[in-house]
Motif scaffolding. Structure first.
Motif, PDB file in Angstrom:
ATOM      1  N   ASP A  68       0.861  -1.184   0.000  1.00 44.72           N
ATOM      2  CA  ASP A  68       0.000   0.000   0.000  1.00 44.72           C
ATOM      3  C   ASP A  68       0.894   1.230   0.000  1.00 44.72           C
ATOM      4  OD1 ASP A  68      -2.046  -1.834   0.435  1.00 44.72           O
ATOM      5  OD2 ASP A  68      -3.100  -0.490   1.820  1.00 44.72           O
ATOM      6  N   ALA A  69       0.425   2.302  -0.617  1.00 43.40           N
ATOM      7  CA  ALA A  69       1.130   3.587  -0.489  1.00 43.40           C
ATOM      8  C   ALA A  69       0.378   4.413   0.540  1.00 43.40           C
ATOM      9  CB  ALA A  69       1.158   4.313  -1.824  1.00 43.40           C
ATOM     10  N   ILE A  70       1.089   4.816   1.598  1.00 40.38           N
ATOM     11  CA  ILE A  70       0.492   5.714   2.590  1.00 40.38           C
ATOM     12  C   ILE A  70       0.876   7.123   2.161  1.00 40.38           C
ATOM     13  CG2 ILE A  70       0.423   6.376   5.044  1.00 40.38           C
ATOM     14  CD1 ILE A  70      -0.354   3.494   4.790  1.00 40.38           C
ATOM     15  N   ILE A  71      -0.108   7.984   1.974  1.00 36.57           N
ATOM     16  CA  ILE A  71       0.253   9.355   1.585  1.00 36.57           C
ATOM     17  C   ILE A  71      -0.137  10.344   2.692  1.00 36.57           C
ATOM     18  CG2 ILE A  71       0.064   8.909  -0.911  1.00 36.57           C
ATOM     19  CD1 ILE A  71      -2.454  10.982  -0.445  1.00 36.57           C
ATOM     20  N   THR A  72       0.700  11.336   2.847  1.00 37.98           N
ATOM     21  CA  THR A  72       0.426  12.416   3.796  1.00 37.98           C
ATOM     22  C   THR A  72       1.355  13.589   3.470  1.00 37.98           C
ATOM     23  OG1 THR A  72       0.190  12.987   6.134  1.00 37.98           O
ATOM     24  CG2 THR A  72       2.084  11.614   5.572  1.00 37.98           C
ATOM     25  N   SER A 107       5.483  16.288   0.553  1.00 32.10           N
ATOM     26  CA  SER A 107       4.499  15.235   0.354  1.00 32.10           C
ATOM     27  C   SER A 107       5.200  13.887   0.558  1.00 32.10           C
ATOM     28  CB  SER A 107       3.948  15.332  -1.073  1.00 32.10           C
ATOM     29  OG  SER A 107       3.346  14.115  -1.431  1.00 32.10           O
ATOM     30  N   VAL A 108       4.577  12.994   1.318  1.00 32.07           N
ATOM     31  CA  VAL A 108       5.165  11.678   1.604  1.00 32.07           C
ATOM     32  C   VAL A 108       4.371  10.605   0.859  1.00 32.07           C
ATOM     33  CG1 VAL A 108       5.618   9.970   3.430  1.00 32.07           C
ATOM     34  CG2 VAL A 108       5.858  12.425   3.916  1.00 32.07           C
ATOM     35  N   VAL A 109       5.069   9.752   0.114  1.00 27.38           N
ATOM     36  CA  VAL A 109       4.444   8.558  -0.468  1.00 27.38           C
ATOM     37  C   VAL A 109       5.255   7.383   0.070  1.00 27.38           C
ATOM     38  CG1 VAL A 109       3.705   7.371  -2.577  1.00 27.38           C
ATOM     39  CG2 VAL A 109       3.891   9.876  -2.562  1.00 27.38           C
ATOM     40  N   TRP A 110       4.719   6.712   1.085  1.00 24.58           N
ATOM     41  CA  TRP A 110       5.450   5.697   1.817  1.00 24.58           C
ATOM     42  C   TRP A 110       4.858   4.329   1.467  1.00 24.58           C
ATOM     43  CZ3 TRP A 110       6.108   5.937   7.887  1.00 24.58           C
ATOM     44  CH2 TRP A 110       6.871   4.830   8.300  1.00 24.58           C
ATOM     45  N   THR A 111       5.616   3.542   0.740  1.00 23.76           N
ATOM     46  CA  THR A 111       5.131   2.214   0.364  1.00 23.76           C
ATOM     47  C   THR A 111       5.471   1.227   1.468  1.00 23.76           C
ATOM     48  OG1 THR A 111       5.762   2.814  -1.872  1.00 23.76           O
ATOM     49  CG2 THR A 111       5.110   0.545  -1.525  1.00 23.76           C
ATOM     50  N   CYS A 112       4.428   0.510   1.919  1.00 19.19           N
ATOM     51  CA  CYS A 112       4.646  -0.494   2.974  1.00 19.19           C
ATOM     52  C   CYS A 112       3.965  -1.793   2.546  1.00 19.19           C
ATOM     53  CB  CYS A 112       4.052  -0.007   4.296  1.00 19.19           C
ATOM     54  SG  CYS A 112       2.273   0.208   4.217  1.00 19.19           S
ATOM     55  N   ARG A 113       4.221  -2.876   3.260  1.00 18.71           N
ATOM     56  CA  ARG A 113       3.480  -4.108   2.965  1.00 18.71           C
ATOM     57  C   ARG A 113       2.025  -3.873   3.352  1.00 18.71           C
ATOM     58  NH1 ARG A 113       7.968  -6.354   5.652  1.00 18.71           N
ATOM     59  NH2 ARG A 113       9.588  -6.791   4.122  1.00 18.71           N
ATOM     60  N   SER A 114       1.112  -4.454   2.597  1.00 24.72           N
ATOM     61  CA  SER A 114      -0.316  -4.167   2.827  1.00 24.72           C
ATOM     62  C   SER A 114      -0.729  -4.451   4.268  1.00 24.72           C
ATOM     63  CB  SER A 114      -1.180  -4.980   1.866  1.00 24.72           C
ATOM     64  OG  SER A 114      -0.927  -4.536   0.548  1.00 24.72           O
ATOM     65  N   ALA A 155      -4.418   5.503   2.582  1.00 26.35           N
ATOM     66  CA  ALA A 155      -3.696   4.351   1.999  1.00 26.35           C
ATOM     67  C   ALA A 155      -4.279   3.985   0.642  1.00 26.35           C
ATOM     68  CB  ALA A 155      -3.798   3.153   2.931  1.00 26.35           C
ATOM     69  N   TYR A 156      -3.404   3.643  -0.305  1.00 21.46           N
ATOM     70  CA  TYR A 156      -3.820   3.188  -1.642  1.00 21.46           C
ATOM     71  C   TYR A 156      -3.188   1.819  -1.906  1.00 21.46           C
ATOM     72  CZ  TYR A 156      -4.942   8.088  -2.490  1.00 21.46           C
ATOM     73  OH  TYR A 156      -5.467   9.348  -2.403  1.00 21.46           O
ATOM     74  N   PRO A 157      -4.010   0.770  -2.062  1.00 16.75           N
ATOM     75  CA  PRO A 157      -3.445  -0.533  -2.431  1.00 16.75           C
ATOM     76  C   PRO A 157      -2.822  -0.429  -3.825  1.00 16.75           C
ATOM     77  CG  PRO A 157      -5.767  -0.717  -1.795  1.00 16.75           C
ATOM     78  CD  PRO A 157      -5.466   0.737  -1.934  1.00 16.75           C
ATOM     79  N   LEU A 158      -1.659  -1.054  -4.019  1.00 13.02           N
ATOM     80  CA  LEU A 158      -0.937  -0.876  -5.289  1.00 13.02           C
ATOM     81  C   LEU A 158      -1.000  -2.118  -6.162  1.00 13.02           C
ATOM     82  CD1 LEU A 158       2.186   1.031  -3.933  1.00 13.02           C
ATOM     83  CD2 LEU A 158       0.016   1.951  -4.790  1.00 13.02           C
ATOM     84  N   HIS A 198       2.532   1.146 -10.606  1.00  9.93           N
ATOM     85  CA  HIS A 198       3.062   1.437  -9.264  1.00  9.93           C
ATOM     86  C   HIS A 198       3.507   2.914  -9.260  1.00  9.93           C
ATOM     87  CE1 HIS A 198       5.617   1.244  -5.729  1.00  9.93           C
ATOM     88  NE2 HIS A 198       5.187   0.014  -5.495  1.00  9.93           N
ATOM     89  N   PRO A 199       3.283   3.651  -8.142  1.00 11.57           N
ATOM     90  CA  PRO A 199       3.634   5.077  -8.170  1.00 11.57           C
ATOM     91  C   PRO A 199       5.133   5.379  -8.117  1.00 11.57           C
ATOM     92  CG  PRO A 199       2.680   4.495  -6.045  1.00 11.57           C
ATOM     93  CD  PRO A 199       2.554   3.286  -6.921  1.00 11.57           C
ATOM     94  N   VAL A 200       5.988   4.355  -8.019  1.00  9.33           N
ATOM     95  CA  VAL A 200       7.429   4.618  -7.961  1.00  9.33           C
ATOM     96  C   VAL A 200       7.847   5.471  -9.169  1.00  9.33           C
ATOM     97  CG1 VAL A 200       8.030   2.442  -9.153  1.00  9.33           C
ATOM     98  CG2 VAL A 200       9.732   3.562  -7.710  1.00  9.33           C
TER      99      VAL A 200
END
Ligand SMILES: Cc1cc2nc3c(=O)[nH]c(=O)nc-3n(C[C@H](O)[C@H](O)[C@H](O)COP(=O)(O)OP(=O)(O)OC[C@H]3O[C@@H](n4cnc5c(N)ncnc54)[C@H](O)[C@@H]3O)c2cc1C
Length: 416
Positions: free
Chosen positions: A187-191, A224-231, A268-271, A295-297
């Motif tokens: 998931d990408a957590i954005i904030t 802006s933070v785009v933090w990819t983590c395991r779902s 959160a956005y599932p990728l 993927h947003p990378v």
């Protein structure tokens, strides 16, 4: 009900941009959008922040939207790429690009509002919103549509149907298109955060074992933070207190920007990767996320969609100026031949980055760190990569070269 030259399903960032690009070309256009622009959960114009490439800026300038977007767009002057826990590091600078900025960090909502304002002022565009497509049928030289608006079923016809209705594209489902779909399990957590020592124009992409972590410079010293983590980690990261979240982020990113002080609400956005096998059909074209959800990378998805917009607008106008119909084989064959390579290469590149950099296998980690170092030391390789990410290599549509569609010369090739 009216006959149109072009009906666009989805008035989000990509579909709305296409209508703006084609307005003023003597075509009758309708945009069918399910969700009002002012809705809190407008799926296209939400709290996401988009890293626009230089090429996208040029396209927005060509279609007259950039002046409304520019005040909220923060230039990217350097990109700093690193691999958490490893030695790999590369920097891409303005000198690698030869233009005024590598790109611009822009709130999606700002772009959405600029697009909607332009559509509202366009006399040749009917904006049907809120309205949804229920079904469509190709009948000879027309596509017959069923559109539901405020409990009423409208039945317009069009020469060309463009599906810009997002990653779950209802039009794609109606067509029964074959897709290649893979969940990244991320998931990408954005904030948005405010660090104590912001660095003007410096964007960070830090690869970690759970996926890339991007910090993109915004106006007023925010990032802006785009933090990819395991779902499975996403719920916990969303529920943490602000302090606990900033602590985790700081541990992941380090202190290059000093202490993080404030954080905005998180989402959160599932990728996943979704590629439509054949996005060009008889009288129907899928563009943007409907054709390719990435993927947003490296921030490529919307930029790729906007290049679809510029190429399709040119192919349609070229066909019409040559006396052909906008949804006929001439316009679509040109568009299909033009866009396939860019769509495939960009999807492959983002997929490789998303998977290759999250893999902790030591030989792979060594190989990618050597690749990053090589990139840092080799200006020609850096320049080539920079131009690719900036959307300024390959066969560029007129709009991406700062030219208008109006001056298309029907006696020359579309690239000329
Ligand atoms: C966390 C994250 C960060 C990202 N960062 C970047 C970045 O930095 N740079 C970048 O280039 N890209 C980025 N992207 C990708 C970018 O957000 C998408 O590529 C872009 O939003 C796609 O736009 P679209 O208009 O094709 O689709 P969408 O934004 O999904 O819009 C589809 C529209 O169609 C409408 N619709 C759906 N169904 C119907 C129907 N039945 N009838 C009528 N209308 C309908 C929807 O309401 C919506 O308005 C990011 C994505 C994510 C998830």
């Amino acid at each position: 009900m009216r006959d149109y030259d072009l009906v666009i399903i989805g008035g989000g960032l990509v579909g709305g941009s296409l209508a703006c690009a084609l307005s003023g070309q003597g075509l009758r256009i309708a945009v069918v959008e399910a969700v009002a622009a002012t809705a809190e959960r407008q799926p296209s114009y939400d709290e996401r922040v988009i890293a626009l490439s230089w090429g996208s800026r040029v396209i927005f300038e060509s279609i007259g939207l950039w002046s409304a977007i520019a005040p909220e767009a923060e230039p990217i002057l350097q990109v700093h790429v690193s691999d958490l826990g490893h030695f790999g590091l590369a920097r891409i600078d303005l000198e690698d690009a030869g233009v005024a900025a590598l790109g611009y960090v822009t709130p999606a909502r700002v772009m959405g509002m600029a697009i909607r304002a332009a559509l509202a002022a366009a006399p040749d565009v009917d904006l049907l919103c809120p309205a949804r497509i229920i079904g469509h049928r190709v009948a000879g030289e027309r596509v017959e549509l069923e559109i539901m608006r405020e409990g009423e079923c409208l039945r317009p016809r069009t020469a060309l149907l463009v599906a810009a209705d997002g990653g779950d594209s209802p039009v794609r489902q109606q067509l029964g298109c074959e897709i290649h779909e893979v969940s990244y399990g991320q998931d990408a957590i954005i904030t948005t955060v405010t660090p104590r020592h912001p660095r003007v124009g410096v964007a960070y992409e830090r690869f970690t074992d759970t996926g890339p972590l991007a910090l993109l410079p915004m106006t007023e010293g925010r990032y802006s933070v785009v933090w990819t983590c395991r779902s499975e980690q996403a719920p916990e990261l969303l529920m943490r207190s602000d302090e606990a979240f900033l602590e985790r982020l700081q541990a992941r990113f380090g202190y290059r920007l000093g202490h993080f002080q404030q954080v905005a609400p998180r989402q959160a956005y599932p990728l996943r990767l979704v590629l439509t096998r054949n996005p060009v059909r008889s009288r129907v074209v899928l563009i943007g996320n409907a054709a390719h959800t990435l993927h947003p990378v490296a921030g490529q998805g919307f930029n790729l969609g906007l290049r679809d917009v510029a190429a399709l607008a040119e192919s349609v106008v070229q066909a019409v100026r040559a006396g052909a119909d906008p949804g006929g084989p001439a316009a679509l064959a040109d568009y299909r031949a033009w866009r396939g390579t860019d769509q495939e290469r960009t999807a492959r590149l983002t997929d490789l980055l998303a998977r290759g950099f999250a893999n902790p296998w030591p030989p792979l980690a060594l190989a990618r760190d050597l690749a990053l170092l090589g990139l840092d030391l080799l200006p020609p390789a850096r320049r080539r990569l920079a131009r690719r990410f900036m959307g300024i290599d390959g066969r560029l549509p007129r709009l991406a070269r700062g030219l208008t569609l109006e001056r298309v010369d029907v006696t020359s090739s579309p690239s000329g």
